[in-house]
Design an enzyme around this catalytic site. Sequence first.
Site, short mmCIF file in Angstrom:
data_model
loop_
_atom_site.label_atom_id
_atom_site.label_comp_id
_atom_site.label_asym_id
_atom_site.label_seq_id
_atom_site.Cartn_x
_atom_site.Cartn_y
_atom_site.Cartn_z
N ASP A 16 0.79 -82.30 -25.44
CA ASP A 16 -0.20 -82.99 -26.76
C ASP A 16 -1.08 -82.04 -27.25
O ASP A 16 -1.75 -81.09 -26.50
CB ASP A 16 -0.72 -84.20 -26.00
CG ASP A 16 -1.08 -85.12 -27.25
OD1 ASP A 16 -0.70 -86.36 -27.38
OD2 ASP A 16 -2.09 -84.83 -28.15
N HIS A 35 7.75 -92.30 -28.52
CA HIS A 35 7.30 -91.36 -27.56
C HIS A 35 6.55 -92.00 -26.29
O HIS A 35 6.01 -92.99 -26.41
CB HIS A 35 6.42 -90.23 -28.32
CG HIS A 35 5.15 -90.88 -29.06
ND1 HIS A 35 5.30 -91.09 -30.22
CD2 HIS A 35 3.92 -90.93 -28.45
CE1 HIS A 35 4.07 -91.81 -30.67
NE2 HIS A 35 3.42 -91.49 -29.34
N HIS A 43 16.05 -90.05 -33.64
CA HIS A 43 14.64 -90.70 -34.27
C HIS A 43 14.64 -92.04 -34.39
O HIS A 43 15.50 -92.91 -35.07
CB HIS A 43 14.46 -90.34 -35.80
CG HIS A 43 13.29 -90.87 -36.63
ND1 HIS A 43 12.13 -90.13 -36.56
CD2 HIS A 43 13.08 -91.85 -37.17
CE1 HIS A 43 11.11 -90.89 -37.12
NE2 HIS A 43 11.81 -92.01 -37.50
N ASN A 83 2.57 -96.40 -27.07
CA ASN A 83 1.88 -96.95 -28.23
C ASN A 83 2.99 -97.37 -29.18
O ASN A 83 3.76 -96.71 -29.84
CB ASN A 83 0.86 -96.35 -28.79
CG ASN A 83 -0.20 -95.92 -27.88
OD1 ASN A 83 -0.52 -96.52 -26.92
ND2 ASN A 83 -0.93 -94.45 -28.01
N HIS A 126 3.62 -90.92 -23.50
CA HIS A 126 2.27 -90.23 -22.82
C HIS A 126 2.57 -90.36 -21.41
O HIS A 126 2.50 -91.13 -20.74
CB HIS A 126 1.28 -90.51 -23.37
CG HIS A 126 0.98 -90.78 -24.94
ND1 HIS A 126 0.08 -89.63 -25.57
CD2 HIS A 126 1.30 -91.58 -25.77
CE1 HIS A 126 0.22 -89.97 -26.97
NE2 HIS A 126 0.82 -91.39 -27.25
N CYS A 185 9.24 -86.45 -40.56
CA CYS A 185 8.48 -86.87 -38.97
C CYS A 185 8.40 -85.66 -38.36
O CYS A 185 9.10 -84.64 -37.97
CB CYS A 185 9.97 -87.47 -38.36
SG CYS A 185 9.28 -88.04 -36.50
N GLY A 221 -1.54 -99.16 -31.67
CA GLY A 221 -2.34 -97.90 -31.72
C GLY A 221 -1.41 -96.67 -32.17
O GLY A 221 -1.69 -95.37 -31.75
N CYS A 263 10.49 -85.13 -34.98
CA CYS A 263 11.73 -84.37 -35.35
C CYS A 263 11.53 -82.94 -35.63
O CYS A 263 12.23 -82.30 -35.31
CB CYS A 263 12.42 -85.14 -36.58
SG CYS A 263 12.88 -86.68 -36.09
N HIS A 293 7.49 -91.96 -34.03
CA HIS A 293 8.74 -91.38 -33.62
C HIS A 293 8.56 -91.92 -32.24
O HIS A 293 7.69 -91.31 -31.65
CB HIS A 293 9.09 -89.92 -33.84
CG HIS A 293 10.32 -89.41 -33.17
ND1 HIS A 293 11.21 -88.66 -33.70
CD2 HIS A 293 10.61 -89.54 -31.77
CE1 HIS A 293 12.18 -88.19 -32.77
NE2 HIS A 293 11.59 -88.74 -31.77
#
Length: 116
Positions: free
Chosen positions: A32, A102, A48, A89, A104, A6, A95, A9, A100
Amino acid sequence: MQVSDCIFCKIAQREIPSEIVYEDDEILAFKDIQPLAPVHLVIIPKIHLRSLNEVNPEHERLIGHIFGVICRLAEELGVAATGYRVVTNTGTDGGQVVGHLHFHLLGGQALEAKIG
Ligand code: 5GP
Ligand code: ZN
């Protein structure tokens, strides 16, 4: 709990370099690699979880903590007053590319009003 293949991770383990802007025992926020706005952070739990689909009541405090940190980062990065967007997402139709969980944090410019 880390997963060996991952990307996120590995970022949390410092096996892949990233520009980390916040860290505590439970979460990590980093820039990002392909920013879509002047401010574009990715905020992850260190455990995770593949997506929101794996979130259950035992994670509610963690998710609340993530949002609390997102609010603070938005203030610190100077986008709280002008506004920002938080996006998660989930799965193929959502998308999601990195499996993992997350969030944005996007800001620093007027974002398209359209979602989806
Ligand atoms: P998703 O489409 O899964 O919601 O978003 C994954 C995000 O992770 C994308 O915006 C992508 O640019 C970012 N990303 C993918 N690999 C890396 C990486 O190795 N480092 C960093 N900093 N971001 C990454
Ligand atoms: Zn992971």
